[in-house]
Design a protein around this motif. Structure first.
Motif: not given
Length: 452
Positions: A377-399
């Motif tokens: 990340i190393q950049d204060e301007n980055v403020n969004r994280i997108f997750v795709d693939g298998g874990f994007s469907k895992n509510a525990i991981y996402m929370h």
């Protein structure tokens, strides 16, 4: 009835070989999947069946041209990386398509790094951790010293996506997304081939570089096509996000590996990052994409099997487990600091049920994910994280990810066949007169837990 204008995408994975037709709205209107049985190389190591793959590429295009309901305007290709097809002057392969997991000779590895300044300096310049055959440039180095009779026959060594394009166009090109992805070939600071590529005579075996966003005019089966030269699959999967979002973001692409990609990190790769499994990919625009890797999908698969056995549940029982904040609070208590052991070292008898143990597994994975993602990340301007693939469907991981990054907007993202869509988007302007659709990516926002 007018034929539907489409683009054909050949998407070649290690297991599945897929063929898609997308209409001008990027909707899938035709899909076909095949699997090939692996063969072996001259050493008995498993490898791709290149003959079957070649025949599939040619026969599939013939089949498509005979489908009267579609007007194929363009073709493009995406495929797994670290794989060369070595062809002679008439385009015939002169060697197997060696598996990137094939063991690399230790004596040759030592010679290479001794000759060119050591593992760390080479890795930092090429943004390539020491990975043996996964550094695809090393496959050519191996051929030069271990099989010189084969090396001498090579006119061009094409990464797999470019070979698939060559089958249609008869024109040999190299693509920066393949050349720039942990190959040991590219000098990132100088934006050119590394010195060793020139000194060892490797450069003359590499076809001229050609833009991933441009096309070659070709004719096949009595029809004219605009043909892309193909892309490395990881870089291709990033394209829908680059096309849809201008503000800085990171993408966590999850599968067997969880790869955090930051196209907006302009800092050079450091020695410390290399030691923690960071590397650089190359975007289709020719810009470095800093990435960190975590073998979390593999860990999840292994440990859920252990959980299933211990608690006498089906292997996929984890799919029924819902996020429970009370379980998380009970597991972390007043000590939310990262654990010093991995889940594989935990005694499953310490947990009263599957659900509690599974929350513990995802917690343990999340501590690793937090450290891995923070590396790039190393950049204060980055403020969004997108997750795709298998874990994007895992509510525990996402929370838990939303909780781990409370100052970021965290989204589960879904792009149907992202790699194939990316290959189509890369050459959008050459085949599609319509504007880019705004609904390619489905997003689900995960808010950080509220403080009660």
């Amino acid at each position: 009835m007018n034929a539907t204008p489409v683009i054909a995408i050949f998407d070649v994975g290690k297991t599945n070989k897929k063929l898609f037709l997308f209409d001008e709205h990027y909707r899938i209107v035709f899909e076909k999947t095949l699997q090939f049985t692996e063969t072996t190389d001259e050493d008995g190591d498993p490898c791709e069946n290149l003959e079957a793959l070649t025949e599939w590429g040619r026969s599939s295009l013939k089949e498509l041209t005979e489908l009267g309901e579609f007007d194929i305007k363009a073709l493009n290709f995406s495929a797994y990386g670290a794989s060369f097809v070595h062809i002679d002057k008439v385009g015939k392969p002169v060697a197997p398509l060696y598996n990137y997991l094939k063991p690399f000779p230790e004596d040759l590895k030592k010679k290479f790094y001794d000759d060119y300044g050591g593992e760390i300096p080479v890795s930092m310049i090429t943004a390539s951790p020491v990975l043996g055959n996964l550094n695809s440039g090393m496959q050519l180095y191996r051929l030069k010293y271990k099989k010189p009779e084969v090396f001498d026959k090579i006119d061009y060594s094409l990464h797999l996506p470019q070979y698939l394009s060559y089958l249609i166009t008869g024109q040999a090109y190299s693509d920066i997304t393949s050349i720039g992805c942990h190959t040991n070939l590219w000098n990132f600071p100088q934006d050119n081939y590394h010195e060793w590529v020139l000194r060892e005579g490797i450069a003359e075996k590499l076809a001229p570089l050609f833009s991933s966003a441009d096309v070659v005019e070709a004719r096949a089966f009595w029809k004219d096509f605009k043909v892309g030269i193909g892309l490395h699959d990881s870089s291709s999967a990033l394209i829908p996000y680059l096309a849809c979002f201008n503000e800085p973001f990171v993408l966590i692409s999850t599968g067997t590996w969880c790869i955090t990609l930051n196209p907006f990190n302009k800092y050079p790769l450091t020695e410390e990052e290399l030691k923690q499994d960071c590397l650089c990919y190359m975007s289709y625009r020719g810009e470095p994409v800093k990435a960190s890797r975590l073998f979390a999908g593999n860990e999840h698969e292994t440990e859920t099997k252990r959980l299933a056995t211990h608690f006498n549940k089906p292997n996929d029982f984890y799919k029924t487990v819902e996020y429970d904040e009370k379980i998380i609070n009970a597991l972390t208590g007043n000590n939310p600091a990262a654990p010093e052991i991995k889940f594989a070292e935990r005694n499953l008898s310490d947990y009263k049920n599957y659900e509690t143990a599974y929350h513990r597994l995802i917690l343990d994975i999340m501590w690793q994910q937090l450290a891995s993602t923070k590396l790039v990340i190393q950049d204060e301007n980055v403020n969004r994280i997108f997750v795709d693939g298998g874990f994007s469907k895992n509510a525990i991981y996402m929370h838990l990810l939303a909780e781990a990054f409370p100052d970021m907007e965290v989204y589960a993202a879904s792009v149907a066949q992202a790699t194939a869509v990316g290959a189509a988007l890369a050459i959008h302007k050459h085949w599609n007169s319509k504007p880019l659709p705004g609904d390619i990516i489905d997003l689900k926002f995960y808010a950080k837990p509220s403080i009660v």
